[in-house]
Write a protein that holds these residues in place. Structure first.
Motif, PDB file in Angstrom:
ATOM      1  N   VAL A   1     -34.871  17.984   7.714  1.00 37.07           N
ATOM      2  CA  VAL A   1     -34.583  16.897   8.653  1.00 37.07           C
ATOM      3  C   VAL A   1     -33.398  17.279   9.535  1.00 37.07           C
ATOM      4  CG1 VAL A   1     -34.035  14.455   8.904  1.00 37.07           C
ATOM      5  CG2 VAL A   1     -35.415  15.218   6.960  1.00 37.07           C
ATOM      6  N   VAL A   2     -33.607  17.251  10.832  1.00 36.34           N
ATOM      7  CA  VAL A   2     -32.547  17.565  11.788  1.00 36.34           C
ATOM      8  C   VAL A   2     -31.922  16.267  12.282  1.00 36.34           C
ATOM      9  CG1 VAL A   2     -31.983  18.635  14.006  1.00 36.34           C
ATOM     10  CG2 VAL A   2     -33.731  19.666  12.527  1.00 36.34           C
ATOM     11  N   VAL A   3     -30.595  16.203  12.253  1.00 32.87           N
ATOM     12  CA  VAL A   3     -29.891  15.071  12.865  1.00 32.87           C
ATOM     13  C   VAL A   3     -29.303  15.589  14.174  1.00 32.87           C
ATOM     14  CG1 VAL A   3     -28.220  13.225  12.573  1.00 32.87           C
ATOM     15  CG2 VAL A   3     -29.337  14.200  10.561  1.00 32.87           C
ATOM     16  N   LEU A   4     -29.937  15.219  15.268  1.00 33.02           N
ATOM     17  CA  LEU A   4     -29.528  15.674  16.596  1.00 33.02           C
ATOM     18  C   LEU A   4     -28.572  14.643  17.176  1.00 33.02           C
ATOM     19  CD1 LEU A   4     -30.174  17.819  18.890  1.00 33.02           C
ATOM     20  CD2 LEU A   4     -31.780  16.097  19.777  1.00 33.02           C
ATOM     21  N   GLY A   5     -27.300  15.002  17.266  1.00 34.62           N
ATOM     22  CA  GLY A   5     -26.335  13.995  17.677  1.00 34.62           C
ATOM     23  C   GLY A   5     -25.077  14.557  18.303  1.00 34.62           C
ATOM     24  N   ASP A   6     -24.077  13.696  18.344  1.00 36.06           N
ATOM     25  CA  ASP A   6     -22.782  14.044  18.929  1.00 36.06           C
ATOM     26  C   ASP A   6     -21.723  14.109  17.833  1.00 36.06           C
ATOM     27  OD1 ASP A   6     -22.358  11.275  18.399  1.00 36.06           O
ATOM     28  OD2 ASP A   6     -23.109  10.773  20.388  1.00 36.06           O
ATOM     29  N   SER A   7     -20.480  13.732  18.144  1.00 33.22           N
ATOM     30  CA  SER A   7     -19.400  13.821  17.157  1.00 33.22           C
ATOM     31  C   SER A   7     -19.617  12.890  15.970  1.00 33.22           C
ATOM     32  CB  SER A   7     -18.052  13.504  17.805  1.00 33.22           C
ATOM     33  OG  SER A   7     -18.082  12.226  18.429  1.00 33.22           O
ATOM     34  N   LEU A   8     -20.371  11.809  16.151  1.00 30.63           N
ATOM     35  CA  LEU A   8     -20.643  10.887  15.057  1.00 30.63           C
ATOM     36  C   LEU A   8     -21.510  11.544  13.997  1.00 30.63           C
ATOM     37  CD1 LEU A   8     -21.362   7.646  17.127  1.00 30.63           C
ATOM     38  CD2 LEU A   8     -19.222   8.311  15.997  1.00 30.63           C
ATOM     39  N   THR A   9     -22.322  12.496  14.426  1.00 30.71           N
ATOM     40  CA  THR A   9     -23.127  13.298  13.500  1.00 30.71           C
ATOM     41  C   THR A   9     -22.346  14.494  13.001  1.00 30.71           C
ATOM     42  OG1 THR A   9     -25.300  12.676  14.391  1.00 30.71           O
ATOM     43  CG2 THR A   9     -25.135  14.847  13.378  1.00 30.71           C
TER      44      THR A   9
ATOM     45  N   MET B   1     -30.848  18.455   5.086  1.00 30.26           N
ATOM     46  CA  MET B   1     -30.366  17.886   6.336  1.00 30.26           C
ATOM     47  C   MET B   1     -29.656  18.953   7.171  1.00 30.26           C
ATOM     48  SD  MET B   1     -30.687  14.529   6.996  1.00 30.26           S
ATOM     49  CE  MET B   1     -31.610  13.268   6.095  1.00 30.26           C
ATOM     50  N   ILE B   2     -30.083  19.105   8.400  1.00 30.15           N
ATOM     51  CA  ILE B   2     -29.456  20.047   9.319  1.00 30.15           C
ATOM     52  C   ILE B   2     -28.551  19.266  10.264  1.00 30.15           C
ATOM     53  CG2 ILE B   2     -29.849  21.726  11.163  1.00 30.15           C
ATOM     54  CD1 ILE B   2     -32.555  22.327   9.876  1.00 30.15           C
ATOM     55  N   ASN B   3     -27.268  19.573  10.231  1.00 28.50           N
ATOM     56  CA  ASN B   3     -26.301  18.891  11.086  1.00 28.50           C
ATOM     57  C   ASN B   3     -26.321  19.539  12.468  1.00 28.50           C
ATOM     58  OD1 ASN B   3     -24.100  17.752  12.389  1.00 28.50           O
ATOM     59  ND2 ASN B   3     -22.803  17.760  10.574  1.00 28.50           N
ATOM     60  N   ALA B   4     -27.075  18.923  13.387  1.00 25.57           N
ATOM     61  CA  ALA B   4     -27.141  19.406  14.769  1.00 25.57           C
ATOM     62  C   ALA B   4     -26.327  18.482  15.662  1.00 25.57           C
ATOM     63  CB  ALA B   4     -28.591  19.481  15.236  1.00 25.57           C
ATOM     64  N   GLY B   5     -25.120  18.157  15.187  1.00 30.73           N
ATOM     65  CA  GLY B   5     -24.207  17.326  15.964  1.00 30.73           C
ATOM     66  C   GLY B   5     -23.204  18.183  16.707  1.00 30.73           C
TER      67      GLY B   5
ATOM     68  N   ALA C   1     -38.823  16.342  10.434  1.00 27.61           N
ATOM     69  CA  ALA C   1     -38.464  15.079  11.073  1.00 27.61           C
ATOM     70  C   ALA C   1     -37.129  15.242  11.785  1.00 27.61           C
ATOM     71  CB  ALA C   1     -38.373  13.954  10.041  1.00 27.61           C
ATOM     72  N   VAL C   2     -36.875  14.359  12.745  1.00 26.03           N
ATOM     73  CA  VAL C   2     -35.622  14.392  13.502  1.00 26.03           C
ATOM     74  C   VAL C   2     -35.066  12.978  13.626  1.00 26.03           C
ATOM     75  CG1 VAL C   2     -34.526  14.898  15.725  1.00 26.03           C
ATOM     76  CG2 VAL C   2     -36.275  16.435  14.837  1.00 26.03           C
ATOM     77  N   ILE C   3     -33.774  12.854  13.359  1.00 30.55           N
ATOM     78  CA  ILE C   3     -33.041  11.623  13.649  1.00 30.55           C
ATOM     79  C   ILE C   3     -32.243  11.888  14.917  1.00 30.55           C
ATOM     80  CG2 ILE C   3     -31.271  10.004  12.856  1.00 30.55           C
ATOM     81  CD1 ILE C   3     -32.052  10.777   9.970  1.00 30.55           C
ATOM     82  N   VAL C   4     -32.474  11.100  15.952  1.00 32.53           N
ATOM     83  CA  VAL C   4     -31.787  11.287  17.231  1.00 32.53           C
ATOM     84  C   VAL C   4     -30.648  10.280  17.342  1.00 32.53           C
ATOM     85  CG1 VAL C   4     -31.999  11.255  19.745  1.00 32.53           C
ATOM     86  CG2 VAL C   4     -33.888  12.151  18.342  1.00 32.53           C
ATOM     87  N   GLU C   5     -29.413  10.792  17.419  1.00 37.69           N
ATOM     88  CA  GLU C   5     -28.219   9.952  17.536  1.00 37.69           C
ATOM     89  C   GLU C   5     -27.425  10.442  18.733  1.00 37.69           C
ATOM     90  OE1 GLU C   5     -24.406   9.427  17.904  1.00 37.69           O
ATOM     91  OE2 GLU C   5     -24.614  11.108  16.490  1.00 37.69           O
ATOM     92  N   LEU C   6     -27.765   9.962  19.908  1.00 38.44           N
ATOM     93  CA  LEU C   6     -27.117  10.406  21.139  1.00 38.44           C
ATOM     94  C   LEU C   6     -26.933   9.221  22.089  1.00 38.44           C
ATOM     95  CD1 LEU C   6     -29.120  13.719  21.748  1.00 38.44           C
ATOM     96  CD2 LEU C   6     -26.645  13.593  21.406  1.00 38.44           C
ATOM     97  N   GLY C   7     -25.978   9.348  22.980  1.00 38.55           N
ATOM     98  CA  GLY C   7     -25.763   8.320  23.988  1.00 38.55           C
ATOM     99  C   GLY C   7     -24.390   7.684  23.963  1.00 38.55           C
ATOM    100  N   ALA C   8     -23.663   7.843  22.850  1.00 40.70           N
ATOM    101  CA  ALA C   8     -22.338   7.220  22.751  1.00 40.70           C
ATOM    102  C   ALA C   8     -21.400   7.730  23.833  1.00 40.70           C
ATOM    103  CB  ALA C   8     -21.741   7.479  21.366  1.00 40.70           C
ATOM    104  N   ASN C   9     -21.418   9.024  24.098  1.00 37.73           N
ATOM    105  CA  ASN C   9     -20.514   9.584  25.105  1.00 37.73           C
ATOM    106  C   ASN C   9     -20.916   9.175  26.522  1.00 37.73           C
ATOM    107  OD1 ASN C   9     -18.568  11.111  23.502  1.00 37.73           O
ATOM    108  ND2 ASN C   9     -20.312  12.357  22.911  1.00 37.73           N
ATOM    109  N   ASP C  10     -22.204   8.993  26.747  1.00 37.39           N
ATOM    110  CA  ASP C  10     -22.656   8.484  28.039  1.00 37.39           C
ATOM    111  C   ASP C  10     -22.076   7.090  28.272  1.00 37.39           C
ATOM    112  OD1 ASP C  10     -25.033  10.455  28.971  1.00 37.39           O
ATOM    113  OD2 ASP C  10     -25.132  10.183  26.804  1.00 37.39           O
TER     114      ASP C  10
END
Length: 209
Positions: free
Chosen positions: A25-33, A61-65, A88-97
């Protein structure tokens, strides 16, 4: 002895279950990840993996933050951040935007493309939503906050409405910058999102057996 051997070979047996590899499982995110300001073992993906393991769902879990990353940045690195064998992928993006007051059309377009590409690769997606800070006004918040439920509905992917639910603005659960969770804050995030992730991954795990 023969009966014992046969029982080990039967589908659903303990031995067979042990042979099932963990879900990648990849968690694709920013600093929160990524776990900004925290030890590596306190980052969200690490703690989520432990919580899922306790529920009987084995994951890798792959930390792709990437700290500071925007939704557009996540799109730019999508192909190499999510390996071909990802389950599977958990997408956690947009906070910095949101923090930068970026035109919501920009992260919407990037997140749309991220989900579209992952769906084309037949990789299940869980979308973690974000809310705009109040300082940009209600019109901005309305447009930004609509991105996640709109895309979840459009692509029929599960949505966790607000990644920092129960943590944002809670002083004891955030670092001195008021933006990034402490280790205790990450624990709260994991506890809150766990039922959604569990519901998301159980069917994926079932297909892999």
């Amino acid at each position: 002895m023969v009966i014992g051997m046969l029982s080990m070979m039967m589908p659903g047996s303990g031995a067979r279950a042990q042979e099932t590899p963990p879900l990648k499982v990849v968690v694709l995110g920013d600093s929160l990840t990524a776990g900004y300001g925290l030890p590596a073992d306190a980052a969200f993906p690490v703690k989520l993996q432990k919580a899922l393991d306790a529920k009987g769902i084995r994951t890798d879990m792959i930390n792709a933050g990437v700290s500071g990353d925007t939704a557009s940045g996540g799109l730019e690195r999508l192909d190499w951040s999510v390996p071909p064998d990802a389950d599977a992928v958990i997408v956690e993006l947009g906070a910095n935007d949101a923090l930068r007051g970026t035109d919501p059309k920009v992260p919407r377009k990037a997140l749309d493309e991220i989900i579209k590409r992952l769906k084309a690769r037949n990789i299940p997606v869980l979308l973690a939503g974000m809310l705009a800070p109040p300082n940009y006004g209600p019109d901005y918040a309305r447009e930004f906050n609509a991105i996640y439920p709109d895309l979840a509905k459009q692509y029929d992917v599960p949505l966790y409405p607000f990644f920092l639910d129960g943590v944002a603005t809670v002083s004891g659960l955030n670092q001195a910058d008021g933006l990034h969770p402490t280790a205790a804050g990450v624990d709260r995030v994991v506890a809150n999102i766990l039922p959604s992730v569990e519901a998301f991954l159980r069917p994926v795990a079932g297909q892999k057996r």
